[in-house]
Motif scaffolding. Structure first.
Motif, PDB file in Angstrom:
ATOM      1  N   LYS A  50      -0.056  -9.944  -4.480  1.00  0.00           N
ATOM      2  CA  LYS A  50      -0.269  -8.495  -4.364  1.00  0.00           C
ATOM      3  C   LYS A  50      -1.558  -8.080  -5.077  1.00  0.00           C
ATOM      4  CE  LYS A  50       2.921  -6.103  -2.136  1.00  0.00           C
ATOM      5  NZ  LYS A  50       2.537  -5.242  -0.981  1.00  0.00           N
ATOM      6  N   HIS A  53      -4.269  -8.944  -2.820  1.00  0.00           N
ATOM      7  CA  HIS A  53      -4.175  -8.017  -1.683  1.00  0.00           C
ATOM      8  C   HIS A  53      -4.815  -6.674  -2.058  1.00  0.00           C
ATOM      9  CE1 HIS A  53      -2.024  -5.388   1.261  1.00  0.00           C
ATOM     10  NE2 HIS A  53      -1.612  -4.690   0.228  1.00  0.00           N
ATOM     11  N   TRP A  54      -4.514  -6.201  -3.256  1.00  0.00           N
ATOM     12  CA  TRP A  54      -5.043  -4.906  -3.686  1.00  0.00           C
ATOM     13  C   TRP A  54      -6.535  -4.966  -4.001  1.00  0.00           C
ATOM     14  CZ3 TRP A  54      -0.457  -5.039  -7.555  1.00  0.00           C
ATOM     15  CH2 TRP A  54       0.721  -4.584  -6.913  1.00  0.00           C
ATOM     16  N   HIS A  65      -6.535  -8.944   3.507  1.00  0.00           N
ATOM     17  CA  HIS A  65      -5.643  -7.923   2.934  1.00  0.00           C
ATOM     18  C   HIS A  65      -4.290  -7.961   3.641  1.00  0.00           C
ATOM     19  CE1 HIS A  65      -4.690  -3.935   1.215  1.00  0.00           C
ATOM     20  NE2 HIS A  65      -4.374  -3.521   2.432  1.00  0.00           N
ATOM     21  N   ASP A  69      -0.494  -9.500   2.336  1.00  0.00           N
ATOM     22  CA  ASP A  69       0.694  -8.645   2.337  1.00  0.00           C
ATOM     23  C   ASP A  69       1.874  -9.369   2.994  1.00  0.00           C
ATOM     24  OD1 ASP A  69       1.511  -6.271   1.248  1.00  0.00           O
ATOM     25  OD2 ASP A  69       1.216  -5.103   3.072  1.00  0.00           O
TER      26      ASP A  69
HETATM   27 FE   FE2 Z   1      -0.476  -2.805   0.475  1.00  0.00          FE
END
Ligand code: FE2
Length: 175
Positions: A50, A53-54, A65, A69
């Motif tokens: 995460k 991803h962020w 991205h 997720d």
């Molecule tokens: Fe997200």
């Protein structure tokens, strides 16, 4: 000597009187001792996935991205099943974030700047390591005839190998 009551409470020293359990006390202890760090690793890898991803950047932002997720969703889905396997056989599992940090073997990454290539390489390495941990836990379940936990672990190995496959294709393209 254990001075922490919290640490003592983690040990499957007692078993519920509310239910019957088929596995021996020794088997439960060994399997839950394998599941506990596994759960900590999956939570830590979930959060790292995460995190990346962020904080993803660059021209492949959208693809990476979204991929991360998907990977995070898979990892999070594992957590409840791992914890509940421990409970189903009469053992105990993690209780807090501090418990996770105490038991995780995969390392966190708190760096402010991580390139997309570094992110993918690190996630690849972690997923490959997670596969090894899963195989080791599977071996312990096999030894005690815990086919239900072993069966779940087989699916998690397949999922983890799939994540590693996608990540390795990306890493090969970046470098
Ligand atoms: Fe997200």
């Amino acid at each position: 000597m254990t001075t922490s009551t919290q640490k003592t409470a983690l040990k499957p020293v007692t078993r519920s009187t509310q239910a019957e359990f088929d596995l021996s006390t020794d088997a439960v202890a060994q399997i839950t001792d394998a599941l506990r760090p596994l759960l900590a690793d999956v939570f830590s890898l979930y959060l790292k996935t995460k995190n990346f991803h962020w904080h993803m950047t660059g021209r492949h932002f959208r693809d990476y991205h979204l991929l991360l997720d998907e990977h995070a969703d898979q990892l999070f889905a594992m957590t409840d099943d791992i914890a509940e396997r421990a409970r189903k056989i009469g053992g105990f599992t993690l209780r807090s974030i501090s418990d996770i940090s105490q038991h995780q073997r995969l390392r966190d990454n708190n760096a402010v700047e991580v390139t997309p290539g570094q992110m993918m390489q690190e996630l690849l390495d972690d997923n490959l390591q997670l596969t090894r941990f899963l195989r080791a836990a599977h071996g312990i379940c096999d030894r005690h005839g815990d086919v239900a936990t072993a069966s779940l672990i087989e699916n998690w190995i397949d999922q983890t190998e799939r994540r590693a496959w996608f990540l390795s294709e990306i890493v090969g393209d970046i470098q």
